[in-house]
Scaffold this active site. Structure first.
Site, mmCIF file in Angstrom:
data_model
loop_
_atom_site.group_PDB
_atom_site.id
_atom_site.type_symbol
_atom_site.label_atom_id
_atom_site.label_comp_id
_atom_site.label_asym_id
_atom_site.label_seq_id
_atom_site.Cartn_x
_atom_site.Cartn_y
_atom_site.Cartn_z
ATOM 1 N N ASN A 1 31.676 78.525 63.459
ATOM 2 C CA ASN A 1 31.434 77.974 64.798
ATOM 3 C C ASN A 1 30.550 76.737 64.650
ATOM 4 O OD1 ASN A 1 30.846 77.463 67.459
ATOM 5 N ND2 ASN A 1 29.707 79.367 67.819
ATOM 6 N N PHE A 2 31.173 75.575 64.811
ATOM 7 C CA PHE A 2 30.415 74.317 64.642
ATOM 8 C C PHE A 2 29.485 74.026 65.821
ATOM 9 C CE2 PHE A 2 33.550 71.791 61.680
ATOM 10 C CZ PHE A 2 33.344 72.721 60.690
ATOM 11 N N LYS A 3 29.737 74.672 66.950
ATOM 12 C CA LYS A 3 28.973 74.380 68.180
ATOM 13 C C LYS A 3 29.063 72.882 68.473
ATOM 14 C CE LYS A 3 26.270 78.457 67.264
ATOM 15 N NZ LYS A 3 25.025 79.188 67.378
ATOM 16 N N HIS B 1 30.776 83.536 74.202
ATOM 17 C CA HIS B 1 29.621 83.274 73.324
ATOM 18 C C HIS B 1 28.335 83.247 74.158
ATOM 19 C CE1 HIS B 1 26.851 81.329 70.566
ATOM 20 N NE2 HIS B 1 27.669 81.709 69.600
ATOM 21 N N GLU C 1 25.814 81.424 74.087
ATOM 22 C CA GLU C 1 25.366 80.102 74.539
ATOM 23 C C GLU C 1 26.123 79.686 75.810
ATOM 24 O OE1 GLU C 1 25.715 78.086 70.765
ATOM 25 O OE2 GLU C 1 24.004 79.224 70.042
ATOM 26 N N GLU D 1 27.145 89.626 68.284
ATOM 27 C CA GLU D 1 26.157 88.626 67.894
ATOM 28 C C GLU D 1 24.873 88.827 68.697
ATOM 29 O OE1 GLU D 1 28.099 84.835 66.223
ATOM 30 O OE2 GLU D 1 28.195 84.691 68.386
ATOM 31 N N GLY E 1 20.852 81.596 65.235
ATOM 32 C CA GLY E 1 20.141 80.346 65.019
ATOM 33 C C GLY E 1 18.668 80.517 64.672
ATOM 34 N N SER F 1 22.845 84.240 62.196
ATOM 35 C CA SER F 1 22.127 83.872 60.970
ATOM 36 C C SER F 1 22.725 84.475 59.697
ATOM 37 C CB SER F 1 20.643 84.222 61.075
ATOM 38 O OG SER F 1 20.034 83.440 62.091
HETATM 39 P P1 PGA Z 1 24.136 81.073 63.522
HETATM 40 O O1 PGA Z 1 25.154 81.062 64.770
HETATM 41 O O2 PGA Z 1 24.928 81.493 62.307
HETATM 42 O O3 PGA Z 1 23.631 79.664 63.420
HETATM 43 O O4 PGA Z 1 23.072 82.059 63.852
HETATM 44 C C1 PGA Z 1 26.116 82.078 64.923
HETATM 45 C C2 PGA Z 1 26.835 81.935 66.234
HETATM 46 O O5 PGA Z 1 26.209 81.624 67.257
HETATM 47 O O6 PGA Z 1 28.071 82.122 66.293
#
Ligand code: PGA
Length: 232
Positions: free
Chosen positions: A6-8, A87, A89, A156, A162, A192
């Protein structure tokens, strides 16, 4: 093991193209079940030989008056048929309600997409004990057809995303075990996941794959993570 990147809001069209090329070459000769990359909307492109390209988001219409969104028409241009929905976010920063998320889910299910559906709790919920934790997690399946054959669930925990601190094996097992009892879909862990932690996460029986953010941004590093996860 399945691996999802996931590049976000990172990478451009050019750097995503270069990334996919590099990942292909780093993984040549490695037997993998599946590798998918979710770049930002402007970097959507056709997948390569072994790397599937999916969308981080999509509105539940073909096209229309939805300023700032992309829909089915924009995804079809690149033959995208994999999408991330729910997700944390999107839920937390962009205020997507469960009802809104369920509409997206129903739409992309109807279109036959492979859906990676994310759930996860904030730290405050974890601290309230197991009953509250599972009540919260299950509520994130309201309106979601969990029998859909192209569903992959990603657990998650928000407190692990993050932060550089992954959930422990025990934390993951606690939730995965219960989710596995309830749902047939493949189950990913995200939060993470790093080159240093992938081995122990991949070894957990209820983990069918991982959804990786920061540690996926560099193709070489992500390839190293994949190889470690596969034990090759
Ligand atoms: P992260 O993100 O590996 O940077 O914790 C994972 C995600 O949000 O899919």
């Amino acid at each position: 093991m399945q691996f999802f990147a996931n590049f976000k809001m990172n990478h451009t069209r050019a750097s995503t193209t270069a990334y996919i090329e590099q990942l292909e070459s780093e993984l040549s000769g490695v037997a993998i079940e599946s590798v998918s990359v979710f770049p930002p909307a402007t970097a959507l492109q056709k997948g390569s030989n072994r790397v599937v390209v999916g969308a981080q988001n999509g509105y539940f219409e073909q096209s229309g008056a939805y300023t700032g969104e992309i829909g089915l028409e924009q995804l079809q241009e690149f033959e995208i048929d994999t999408i991330l929905i729910g997700h944390s976010e999107r839920r937390e920063i962009f205020g997507e309600s469960q009802e809104f998320i369920a509409k997206k889910y129903a739409y992309y299910k109807e279109q036959g997409f492979h859906i990676v559906y994310c759930i996860g709790e904030p730290l405050s919920l974890r601290e309230q004990g197991e009953d509250a934790l599972f009540e919260y997690l299950y509520s994130q399946f309201d309106g979601i057809d969990t029998n859909y054959e192209k569903l992959t669930i990603a657990y998650e925990p928000i407190w692990a995303i993050g932060t550089g601190v992954s959930a422990t094996v025990a934390d993951i097992e606690l939730v995965h075990k219960r989710l596995k009892e309830k749902f047939d879909a493949p189950l990913l862990y995200g939060g993470s996941v790093k080159v240093d932690s992938i081995e122990q996460i991949a070894a957990i029986e209820s983990v069918d794959g991982v959804l990786v953010g920061s540690a996926s941004l560099n193709a070489k590093e992500f390839a190293a993570l994949i190889k470690r996860g596969l034990g090759v």
